[in-house]
Design a protein around this motif. Structure first.
Motif, short mmCIF file in Angstrom:
data_model
loop_
_atom_site.label_atom_id
_atom_site.label_comp_id
_atom_site.label_asym_id
_atom_site.label_seq_id
_atom_site.Cartn_x
_atom_site.Cartn_y
_atom_site.Cartn_z
N HIS A 225 12.55 -22.84 -30.68
CA HIS A 225 11.97 -22.34 -29.43
C HIS A 225 10.49 -22.02 -29.62
O HIS A 225 10.10 -21.46 -30.66
CB HIS A 225 12.70 -21.08 -28.97
CG HIS A 225 12.86 -20.98 -27.49
ND1 HIS A 225 14.02 -21.30 -26.82
CD2 HIS A 225 11.99 -20.60 -26.52
CE1 HIS A 225 13.86 -21.11 -25.52
NE2 HIS A 225 12.63 -20.68 -25.31
N GLU A 227 7.23 -19.84 -28.90
CA GLU A 227 7.02 -18.42 -28.58
C GLU A 227 6.18 -18.24 -27.31
O GLU A 227 6.11 -17.13 -26.77
CB GLU A 227 6.38 -17.72 -29.77
CG GLU A 227 7.33 -17.66 -30.98
CD GLU A 227 6.73 -16.96 -32.18
OE1 GLU A 227 5.68 -16.29 -32.03
OE2 GLU A 227 7.31 -17.09 -33.28
N ASP A 228 5.54 -19.32 -26.83
CA ASP A 228 4.80 -19.24 -25.57
C ASP A 228 5.50 -20.09 -24.50
O ASP A 228 4.85 -20.71 -23.67
CB ASP A 228 3.35 -19.70 -25.75
CG ASP A 228 2.48 -19.36 -24.53
OD1 ASP A 228 2.74 -18.33 -23.89
OD2 ASP A 228 1.55 -20.14 -24.22
N ILE A 234 11.89 -16.84 -24.47
CA ILE A 234 12.53 -16.86 -25.77
C ILE A 234 13.50 -15.70 -25.98
O ILE A 234 14.55 -15.86 -26.61
CB ILE A 234 11.46 -16.91 -26.89
CG1 ILE A 234 12.12 -17.17 -28.26
CG2 ILE A 234 10.62 -15.65 -26.91
CD1 ILE A 234 11.10 -17.45 -29.35
N ASP A 235 13.20 -14.52 -25.44
CA ASP A 235 14.06 -13.36 -25.66
C ASP A 235 15.41 -13.50 -24.96
O ASP A 235 16.43 -13.06 -25.48
CB ASP A 235 13.37 -12.08 -25.18
CG ASP A 235 12.23 -11.66 -26.09
OD1 ASP A 235 12.24 -12.07 -27.27
OD2 ASP A 235 11.33 -10.93 -25.63
N ARG A 239 16.63 -16.07 -28.96
CA ARG A 239 16.90 -14.86 -29.75
C ARG A 239 18.26 -14.25 -29.41
O ARG A 239 18.84 -13.53 -30.23
CB ARG A 239 15.76 -13.85 -29.57
CG ARG A 239 14.47 -14.33 -30.24
CD ARG A 239 13.38 -13.31 -30.22
NE ARG A 239 12.22 -13.79 -30.96
CZ ARG A 239 10.96 -13.75 -30.53
NH1 ARG A 239 10.70 -13.23 -29.34
NH2 ARG A 239 9.98 -14.21 -31.27
N THR A 252 11.15 -20.39 -34.73
CA THR A 252 10.28 -20.27 -33.57
C THR A 252 8.87 -20.72 -33.94
O THR A 252 8.50 -20.76 -35.11
CB THR A 252 10.24 -18.83 -33.03
OG1 THR A 252 9.62 -17.97 -34.00
CG2 THR A 252 11.65 -18.32 -32.76
N TYR A 253 8.10 -21.05 -32.91
CA TYR A 253 6.77 -21.63 -33.10
C TYR A 253 5.72 -20.85 -32.30
O TYR A 253 5.71 -20.93 -31.06
CB TYR A 253 6.76 -23.09 -32.65
CG TYR A 253 7.74 -23.97 -33.39
CD1 TYR A 253 7.35 -24.69 -34.50
CD2 TYR A 253 9.06 -24.08 -32.95
CE1 TYR A 253 8.25 -25.50 -35.18
CE2 TYR A 253 9.97 -24.88 -33.63
CZ TYR A 253 9.55 -25.59 -34.75
OH TYR A 253 10.44 -26.39 -35.42
N PRO A 254 4.86 -20.11 -32.97
CA PRO A 254 3.81 -19.37 -32.25
C PRO A 254 2.94 -20.31 -31.43
O PRO A 254 2.47 -21.34 -31.92
CB PRO A 254 3.01 -18.72 -33.39
CG PRO A 254 3.96 -18.65 -34.54
CD PRO A 254 4.81 -19.88 -34.43
#
Length: 278
Positions: A225, A227-228, A234-235, A239, A252-254
């Motif tokens: 997923h 992160e943006d 994502i939450d 998660r 996850t990917y910032p």
């Protein structure tokens, strides 16, 4: 065009590339797109020696524009029909967004019971539940999905231009490298499908609670997923999904968007390959 006929008489278009004796990887696309959205992954994996399969969901792409059955149960049953027609075994199923929900239901209800699934991957997936409820406060309010329905019904062509030009690929972020061809390709895929399938599909991807599907999955499952992600937060998704899976791994990917499979294919393809080969 290659198609299979489902039990309820729906023609489902599919692609099947690569050696027929190689391990199969089956891709499940997101709303309102088609199997073409997997071009970057299918070309990559067929080049790695795998057999790759992708189908257009009913009412999407080149599959029949039937009136009914635009729900997660039919999506999973249609995927099962493709698997059985091609007699696929030891399959890795990879689903993006709504396609992630399709994978979860297929694996839980068809794939594992038939012994056909090796692994699963949920990418930017809508699981377990997108809609905000008392029990799911991290979800997205119904008003947002009503806005999707209103935009689609009022001017589908413009709505399908605004989504990829904005939040889907993060092109609305300051400094984003906007790719016009990517936007146009999203629009092309969406406009090929059925307005009714897309309209009904909003309910399918937003209101289907797949908690029990995730709990039932026992094969190794990778959850990826961005992160943006402005489309599937994502939450409320990854998660939470990882807490329900018995054999899951979360990565996850910032800074990555909902459409990271396309605009960050170089990164995602490597991670997918590592998981498939592990």
């Amino acid at each position: 065009m290659p198609t299979i006929l489902t039990a309820d008489g729906t023609d489902i278009f599919f692609k099947d590339w690569g050696p027929k004796d190689a391990q199969p990887i089956m891709f499940h696309h997101g709303w309102p797109l088609s199997s073409d959205d997997w071009d970057a992954q299918m070309l990559f994996f067929v080049g790695q020696g795998f057999r790759v399969i992708a189908h257009d969901r009913r009412g999407h792409g080149r599959s029949a524009q039937v009136s009914d059955g635009h729900d997660m149960d039919h999506y999973a049953a249609d995927a099962a029909a493709v698997v059985e027609a091609l007699d696929l075994r030891n399959v890795v199923h990879i689903g993006h967004s709504t396609g992630g929900g399709e994978v979860a239901r297929y694996v839980a209800q068809y794939g594992q019971p038939a012994g056909r699934v090796a692994k699963a991957v949920l990418v930017s997936a809508v699981t377990p539940l997108m809609l905000k409820t008392d029990a799911n406060p991290e979800g997205t309010p119904m008003e947002v999905f009503d806005g999707f329905r209103n935009g689609l019904a009022a001017n589908r062509a413009q709505f399908f231009r605004d989504v990829p030009a904005g939040p889907f690929y993060g092109f609305n972020r300051e400094g984003a490298a906007v790719q016009e061809g990517v936007i146009q390709n999203w629009w092309r895929q969406g406009m090929t499908g059925s307005a009714k399938a897309h309209y009904d599909g909003i309910k399918a991807f937003s209101e289907t609670d797949q908690t029990e599907d995730l709990r039932a999955i026992t094969v190794p499952t990778l959850v990826l997923h961005g992160e943006d992600d402005q489309v599937v937060p994502i939450d409320a998704a990854a998660r939470k999904a990882i807490t329900l899976l018995r054999n899951g791994t979360l990565k996850t990917y910032p800074g990555f968007s909902h459409g990271m499979l396309t605009v960050n294919a170089d990164v995602l393809n490597k991670d997918l390959l590592d998981f498939v080969k592990a």
